[in-house]
Motif scaffolding. Structure first.
Motif, PDB file in Angstrom:
ATOM      1  N   TYR A   1       0.835  -1.204   0.000  1.00  0.00           N
ATOM      2  CA  TYR A   1       0.000   0.000   0.000  1.00  0.00           C
ATOM      3  C   TYR A   1       0.871   1.257   0.000  1.00  0.00           C
ATOM      4  CZ  TYR A   1      -3.341   3.542   1.549  1.00  0.00           C
ATOM      5  OH  TYR A   1      -4.109   4.675   1.654  1.00  0.00           O
ATOM      6  N   LYS A   2       1.926   1.233   0.795  1.00  0.00           N
ATOM      7  CA  LYS A   2       2.816   2.389   0.815  1.00  0.00           C
ATOM      8  C   LYS A   2       3.480   2.581  -0.554  1.00  0.00           C
ATOM      9  CE  LYS A   2       6.887   4.420   2.987  1.00  0.00           C
ATOM     10  NZ  LYS A   2       8.003   4.262   3.951  1.00  0.00           N
ATOM     11  N   ALA A   3       3.891   1.473  -1.175  1.00  0.00           N
ATOM     12  CA  ALA A   3       4.503   1.546  -2.505  1.00  0.00           C
ATOM     13  C   ALA A   3       3.521   2.143  -3.510  1.00  0.00           C
ATOM     14  CB  ALA A   3       4.954   0.159  -2.954  1.00  0.00           C
ATOM     15  N   TYR A   4       2.257   1.771  -3.367  1.00  0.00           N
ATOM     16  CA  TYR A   4       1.224   2.318  -4.252  1.00  0.00           C
ATOM     17  C   TYR A   4       1.097   3.825  -4.056  1.00  0.00           C
ATOM     18  CZ  TYR A   4      -3.492   3.890  -5.399  1.00  0.00           C
ATOM     19  OH  TYR A   4      -4.548   4.622  -5.852  1.00  0.00           O
ATOM     20  N   LEU A   5       1.101   4.264  -2.784  1.00  0.00           N
ATOM     21  CA  LEU A   5       0.989   5.691  -2.502  1.00  0.00           C
ATOM     22  C   LEU A   5       2.168   6.465  -3.083  1.00  0.00           C
ATOM     23  CD1 LEU A   5      -0.174   5.659   1.243  1.00  0.00           C
ATOM     24  CD2 LEU A   5      -1.574   6.152  -0.767  1.00  0.00           C
ATOM     25  N   VAL A   6       3.355   5.880  -2.963  1.00  0.00           N
ATOM     26  CA  VAL A   6       4.577   6.561  -3.426  1.00  0.00           C
ATOM     27  C   VAL A   6       4.688   6.564  -4.943  1.00  0.00           C
ATOM     28  CG1 VAL A   6       7.101   6.481  -3.394  1.00  0.00           C
ATOM     29  CG2 VAL A   6       5.814   6.076  -1.289  1.00  0.00           C
ATOM     30  N   GLU A   7       4.363   5.437  -5.570  1.00  0.00           N
ATOM     31  CA  GLU A   7       4.656   5.275  -6.996  1.00  0.00           C
ATOM     32  C   GLU A   7       3.475   5.530  -7.927  1.00  0.00           C
ATOM     33  OE1 GLU A   7       6.133   1.326  -7.238  1.00  0.00           O
ATOM     34  OE2 GLU A   7       7.748   1.664  -5.785  1.00  0.00           O
ATOM     35  N   GLU A   8       2.249   5.286  -7.464  1.00  0.00           N
ATOM     36  CA  GLU A   8       1.122   5.342  -8.392  1.00  0.00           C
ATOM     37  C   GLU A   8       0.041   6.360  -8.024  1.00  0.00           C
ATOM     38  OE1 GLU A   8      -0.497   1.519  -9.486  1.00  0.00           O
ATOM     39  OE2 GLU A   8       1.301   0.498  -8.751  1.00  0.00           O
ATOM     40  N   ALA A   9      -0.262   6.499  -6.750  1.00  0.00           N
ATOM     41  CA  ALA A   9      -1.364   7.375  -6.351  1.00  0.00           C
ATOM     42  C   ALA A   9      -1.099   8.818  -6.767  1.00  0.00           C
ATOM     43  CB  ALA A   9      -1.569   7.294  -4.839  1.00  0.00           C
ATOM     44  N   GLN A  10      -2.182   9.511  -7.117  1.00  0.00           N
ATOM     45  CA  GLN A  10      -2.068  10.899  -7.556  1.00  0.00           C
ATOM     46  C   GLN A  10      -3.104  11.769  -6.850  1.00  0.00           C
ATOM     47  OE1 GLN A  10      -2.524  10.759 -11.841  1.00  0.00           O
ATOM     48  NE2 GLN A  10      -0.336  10.367 -12.160  1.00  0.00           N
ATOM     49  N   SER A  11      -2.815  13.038  -6.774  1.00  0.00           N
ATOM     50  CA  SER A  11      -3.761  13.993  -6.210  1.00  0.00           C
ATOM     51  C   SER A  11      -4.819  14.330  -7.252  1.00  0.00           C
ATOM     52  CB  SER A  11      -3.021  15.268  -5.780  1.00  0.00           C
ATOM     53  OG  SER A  11      -2.475  15.916  -6.922  1.00  0.00           O
ATOM     54  N   GLN A  12      -5.799  15.138  -6.881  1.00  0.00           N
ATOM     55  CA  GLN A  12      -6.859  15.508  -7.811  1.00  0.00           C
ATOM     56  C   GLN A  12      -6.321  16.288  -9.005  1.00  0.00           C
ATOM     57  OE1 GLN A  12      -9.800  17.594  -5.489  1.00  0.00           O
ATOM     58  NE2 GLN A  12     -10.744  15.698  -4.764  1.00  0.00           N
ATOM     59  N   SER A  13      -5.183  16.958  -8.807  1.00  0.00           N
ATOM     60  CA  SER A  13      -4.582  17.731  -9.905  1.00  0.00           C
ATOM     61  C   SER A  13      -3.711  16.861 -10.804  1.00  0.00           C
ATOM     62  CB  SER A  13      -3.750  18.881  -9.334  1.00  0.00           C
ATOM     63  OG  SER A  13      -2.701  18.392  -8.516  1.00  0.00           O
ATOM     64  N   GLY A  14      -3.609  15.555 -10.498  1.00  0.00           N
ATOM     65  CA  GLY A  14      -2.841  14.645 -11.333  1.00  0.00           C
ATOM     66  C   GLY A  14      -1.375  14.547 -10.963  1.00  0.00           C
ATOM     67  N   LYS A  15      -0.982  15.150  -9.834  1.00  0.00           N
ATOM     68  CA  LYS A  15       0.413  15.116  -9.405  1.00  0.00           C
ATOM     69  C   LYS A  15       0.631  13.981  -8.401  1.00  0.00           C
ATOM     70  CE  LYS A  15       1.107  20.107  -9.966  1.00  0.00           C
ATOM     71  NZ  LYS A  15       1.505  21.372  -9.278  1.00  0.00           N
ATOM     72  N   SER A  16       1.878  13.577  -8.262  1.00  0.00           N
ATOM     73  CA  SER A  16       2.211  12.564  -7.264  1.00  0.00           C
ATOM     74  C   SER A  16       1.916  13.097  -5.872  1.00  0.00           C
ATOM     75  CB  SER A  16       3.695  12.195  -7.369  1.00  0.00           C
ATOM     76  OG  SER A  16       3.989  11.659  -8.643  1.00  0.00           O
ATOM     77  N   LEU A  17       1.604  12.211  -4.958  1.00  0.00           N
ATOM     78  CA  LEU A  17       1.284  12.633  -3.605  1.00  0.00           C
ATOM     79  C   LEU A  17       2.522  13.190  -2.906  1.00  0.00           C
ATOM     80  CD1 LEU A  17      -0.996   9.737  -2.288  1.00  0.00           C
ATOM     81  CD2 LEU A  17      -1.682  11.900  -3.312  1.00  0.00           C
ATOM     82  N   SER A  18       2.316  14.210  -2.094  1.00  0.00           N
ATOM     83  CA  SER A  18       3.413  14.751  -1.310  1.00  0.00           C
ATOM     84  C   SER A  18       3.752  13.781  -0.184  1.00  0.00           C
ATOM     85  CB  SER A  18       3.022  16.104  -0.720  1.00  0.00           C
ATOM     86  OG  SER A  18       1.994  15.937   0.245  1.00  0.00           O
ATOM     87  N   LYS A  19       4.942  13.918   0.379  1.00  0.00           N
ATOM     88  CA  LYS A  19       5.340  13.058   1.486  1.00  0.00           C
ATOM     89  C   LYS A  19       4.417  13.237   2.687  1.00  0.00           C
ATOM     90  CE  LYS A  19      10.207  12.564   0.257  1.00  0.00           C
ATOM     91  NZ  LYS A  19      11.618  12.721   0.694  1.00  0.00           N
TER      92      LYS A  19
END
Length: 258
Positions: A1-19
């Motif tokens: 799940y953490k790997a998914y958050l770091v590598e794949e999940a995106q914010s509503q603006s389409g950017k990678s999630l911040s730390k």
């Protein structure tokens, strides 16, 4: 799940999630499974998130005002109209590291002529804040000015008042403090000046003056040593720069003698 958050999940603006966003999600899971282990040990004996580490976030630098900016802020108060006395008192209180929310709750009785007693704090730990002579004079002049306007000054009256037409002579609100400082920032030509800028500046100044970090934290009401570290780093950096120039000057004097 953490790997998914770091590598794949995106914010509503389409950017990678911040730390920070990643850590928030992980921390939520850690709290949930921590509760599960305690509440239902027969269902879950071991916390599966115990070994999952949070993302390392660099400590943000202290956003202190420069000496030149501070000078421009005080100069800008000369151009204020009917709020001048009030805003001078407000600036002097902010320059001693108080949070905007702490100032809102202050009554006249919190000021004893030398110290401010801050009872309602973010950390729920009351503290005493000693004031500089100039700040004592500014507060006394503000209260005297209010008396001259016909107000009866009692200990339960708000220390800082609003000048808004619908809230005149009532307690200055949190948003009112921000609006007052934004106005001063415009006059001083300092974009995005906000009340917390003065807290950063005060914390840094304490350490540059040589105040012990433990005492400085007591004065500012910082509960976390880690959060206060940004100011310690700034103080250490300034001390190192000063030590360098002293060493260079001594070396030049030694060479001249030779």
């Amino acid at each position: 799940y953490k790997a998914y958050l770091v590598e794949e999940a995106q914010s509503q603006s389409g950017k990678s999630l911040s730390k920070s966003s990643i850590n928030s999600a992980i921390a939520t899971l850690k709290r949930f499974f921590g509760w599960m282990v305690q509440a239902y040990p027969d269902i879950l004996a071991v916390n599966p998130t115990a070994s999952v580490k949070l993302e390392k976030i660099p400590l943000p630098p202290a956003q202190s005002l420069t000496a030149e900016q501070v000078q421009r802020i005080w100069a800008a108060t000369e151009y204020l109209d009917e709020t001048q006395q009030r805003d001078l008192a407000l600036l002097h209180i902010l320059s001693h590291g108080l949070r905007a929310g702490e100032i809102v709750s202050l009554n006249v009785g919190a000021f004893d002529g030398r110290l401010l007693f801050v009872a309602d704090t973010k950390t729920n730990e009351p503290r005493l804040v000693p004031l500089r002579k100039q700040s004592l004079n500014a507060l006394n002049e503000y209260l005297s000015w209010r008396e001259e306007q016909g107000e009866e000054i009692t200990s339960d009256r708000p220390l800082i008042l609003s000048h808004h037409t619908t809230r005149s002579c009532e307690r200055l609100s949190y948003h009112g403090i921000y609006f007052a400082i934004e106005k001063i920032g415009e006059l001083a030509e300092i974009p995005q000046l906000h009340p917390h800028s003065f807290r950063h500046t005060y914390s840094t100044e304490l350490l540059l003056m040589g105040v012990d970090p433990t005492h400085a934290r007591k004065l500012t009401g910082h509960q976390s040593e880690k959060a206060f570290r940004r100011y310690t780093l700034r103080g250490e950096q300034e001390a190192a720069i000063a030590a360098y120039y002293r060493a260079v000057e001594e070396e030049m004097e030694r060479q001249d003698l030779e």
